[in-house]
Design a protein around this motif. Structure first.
Motif, PDB file in Angstrom:
ATOM      1  N   VAL A 119       0.849  -1.205   0.000  1.00 58.26           N
ATOM      2  CA  VAL A 119       0.000   0.000   0.000  1.00 58.26           C
ATOM      3  C   VAL A 119       0.885   1.255   0.000  1.00 58.26           C
ATOM      4  CG1 VAL A 119      -1.720   1.335   1.270  1.00 58.26           C
ATOM      5  CG2 VAL A 119      -2.000  -1.138   1.035  1.00 58.26           C
ATOM      6  N   TYR A 122       2.534   1.629  -3.317  1.00 61.40           N
ATOM      7  CA  TYR A 122       1.625   2.139  -4.353  1.00 61.40           C
ATOM      8  C   TYR A 122       1.402   3.645  -4.194  1.00 61.40           C
ATOM      9  CZ  TYR A 122      -2.100   2.151  -7.807  1.00 61.40           C
ATOM     10  OH  TYR A 122      -2.852   2.405  -8.932  1.00 61.40           O
ATOM     11  N   LYS A 123       1.432   4.124  -2.936  1.00 65.73           N
ATOM     12  CA  LYS A 123       1.279   5.579  -2.729  1.00 65.73           C
ATOM     13  C   LYS A 123       2.443   6.340  -3.393  1.00 65.73           C
ATOM     14  CE  LYS A 123      -1.848   5.326   1.160  1.00 65.73           C
ATOM     15  NZ  LYS A 123      -2.045   5.275   2.616  1.00 65.73           N
ATOM     16  N   GLU A 126       1.564   6.577  -6.907  1.00 66.85           N
ATOM     17  CA  GLU A 126       0.577   7.654  -7.119  1.00 66.85           C
ATOM     18  C   GLU A 126       1.280   9.007  -7.221  1.00 66.85           C
ATOM     19  OE1 GLU A 126      -3.627   6.240  -5.269  1.00 66.85           O
ATOM     20  OE2 GLU A 126      -2.138   6.833  -3.791  1.00 66.85           O
ATOM     21  N   THR A 154      -6.273   3.377  -1.371  1.00 62.47           N
ATOM     22  CA  THR A 154      -5.545   4.378  -2.169  1.00 62.47           C
ATOM     23  C   THR A 154      -6.523   5.051  -3.127  1.00 62.47           C
ATOM     24  OG1 THR A 154      -4.920   2.835  -3.929  1.00 62.47           O
ATOM     25  CG2 THR A 154      -3.422   2.976  -2.056  1.00 62.47           C
ATOM     26  N   SER A 155      -6.045   6.054  -3.879  1.00 59.90           N
ATOM     27  CA  SER A 155      -6.977   6.858  -4.698  1.00 59.90           C
ATOM     28  C   SER A 155      -7.027   6.466  -6.169  1.00 59.90           C
ATOM     29  CB  SER A 155      -6.583   8.335  -4.662  1.00 59.90           C
ATOM     30  OG  SER A 155      -6.017   8.685  -3.458  1.00 59.90           O
TER      31      SER A 155
END
Ligand code: NAD
Length: 278
Positions: A119, A122-123, A126, A154-155
Motif C-alpha cells: 500500500v 503504491y502511494k 501515485e 488508495t486513490s
C-alpha cells in the motif's frame, strides 16, 4: 504505422494490445532484440528493474528513430525496493537507466503480502503518476485480496494487473474482478514460456486449420479474449511471427476448444508465497 490495436486504460491512456517482453534477455542482447522488435512494428516494450536490461532497452528506444509518444514503455519496481521512499529512488534509477524522462506504465512487480508494504509502495506510484513521470500506474501478480485492499486504501485504481495467463491458466476470477474495476488484464508468459502449450494437439490442430503457427493461435486467443499480451523471443523470425496475428480470426469452435484447456497450471511462482529478493 502499427497494425496493433490498443486498449484504453481507465485513465484514458491507450496501450498496445501486443507488446514485446524482455525477461531473461541479457542487457548486452536487449538492445538488438528491442531494436528488431521496434523495426518489426512493436510499439510496446515490457522490461523491469530486476531483468537488468533497462539500459539496453533504453538504447534501442533512443536509436529507433520512432517518436517517443508512439512508444509505450513499461518497467517494474523490484521487491527489494518496496516502501515509499525506496520506491521513489528506485524509479529514478529505472528512468536513468532507460534514459527517459517518463515511462508509460510503472508496475509493482509482486505484492509480497507477508512484507505488507504494497500500500505504501503504491502511494509512491501515485506520487510518480501525479508528477507526470508515469502516464499510468498499476501492479503485477496481485491476487484479488491485494487488489481489493489497494482500491480501498488508495486513490488511483490500478490501470493494469500483469499476471501469468495463458490457455492453461485462464484466470477467470481475476479477469472478472479486473472487468468490474476497469483494470486491463496483461498476460505474462502468454505463450506458456513456449513449452508444452504449443504442442497440445488442440492448439496444433487449430493452427493447421488457419494455416498459422501454434504461437500465433495462442496470441490470437489473447487478443480475442481482451488481454494485453507481451510474448518474448530473441529470434528475429519469431519476433515477426508473434506480431502477425491480426490477419485471421478464431471462430467460436476454436475459442471453445481452447477454453477447455484451462487447468489452473502455473509455470511461475504463486504470488501468495513469492517473496524472493524482499
Ligand atoms: P512467453 O510465454 O512469452 O514465452 C517465451 C518463450 O517462448 C521464448 O523464450 C521461446 O522459447 C518461445 N517462443 C517465443 N515465440 C515463439 C514462437 N513464435 N514459436 C515457438 N516458440 C516461441 O514467456 P515469458 O518470457 O516468460 O513471458 C513474456 C514476458 O512477460 C517476459 O519477457 C516479461 O516481459 C513478462 N513477464 C513478467 C513476469 C512478472 O512477474 N510480471 C513474469 C514473467 C514474465
Amino acid at each position: 504505422m502499427s497494425q496493433v490495436p490498443s486498449l484504453t486504460l481507465n485513465n484514458g491512456v491507450d496501450m498496445p494490445q501486443l507488446g514485446f517482453g524482455v525477461w531473461q534477455v541479457p542487457d548486452s542482447d536487449a538492445e538488438k532484440a528491442v531494436a528488431t522488435a521496434i523495426e518489426s512494428g512493436y510499439r510496446s516494450i515490457d522490461t523491469a528493474a530486476i531483468y537488468g536490461n533497462e539500459a539496453g532497452t533504453g538504447k534501442a528506444v533512443a536509436a529507433s528513430g520512432v517518436p517517443r509518444d508512439e512508444l509505450f514503455i513499461t518497467t517494474k519496481l523490484w521487491n527489494s525496493e518496496q516502501g515509499y521512499d525506496k520506491t521513489l529512488r528506485a524509479f529514478d534509477e529505472s528512468l536513468d537507466k532507460l534514459g527517459l524522462d517518463h515511462v508509460d506504465l510503472y508496475l509493482i512487480h509482486w505484492p509480497l503480502p507477508a512484507k505488507d508494504t504494497y500500500v505504501d509502495t503504491y502511494k509512491a506510484l501515485e506520487k510518480i503518476y501525479a508528477d507526470g513521470r508515469a502516464r499510468a500506474i498499476g501492479v503485477s501478480n496481485f491476487l484479488p485480496a491485494h487488489l481489493e485492499r489497494l482500491i480501498a486504501e488508495t486513490s488511483v485504481v490500478p490501470a493494469v494487473n500483469q499476471i501469468e495467463l495463458h490457455p492453461q491458466l485462464q484466470q477467470a476470477e481475476l479477469r472478472a474482478l479486473h472487468a468490474q474495476h476497469g483494470i486491463v488484464t496483461e498476460a505474462w508468459s502468454p505463450l506458456g514460456q513456449g513449452k508444452g502449450l504449443l504442442e497440445i494437439p488442440t492448439v496444433v490442430a487449430i493452427a493447421r486449420k488457419h494455416d498459422r503457427t501454434p504461437a500465433q493461435v495462442v496470441l490470437r486467443w489473447h487478443i480475442q479474449t481482451g488481454n494485453v499480451a507481451i510474448p518474448k523471443s530473441v529470434t528475429p523470425s519469431r519476433i515477426v511471427e508473434n506480431l502477425d496475428v491480426f490477419g485471421f480470426e478464431l471462430d467460436p469452435d476454436d475459442l471453445a476448444a481452447l477454453g477447455v484447456l484451462d487447468e489452473g497450471k502455473r509455470l511461475g511462482a504463486d504470488p501468495a508465497e513469492f517473496h524472493y529478493g524482499a
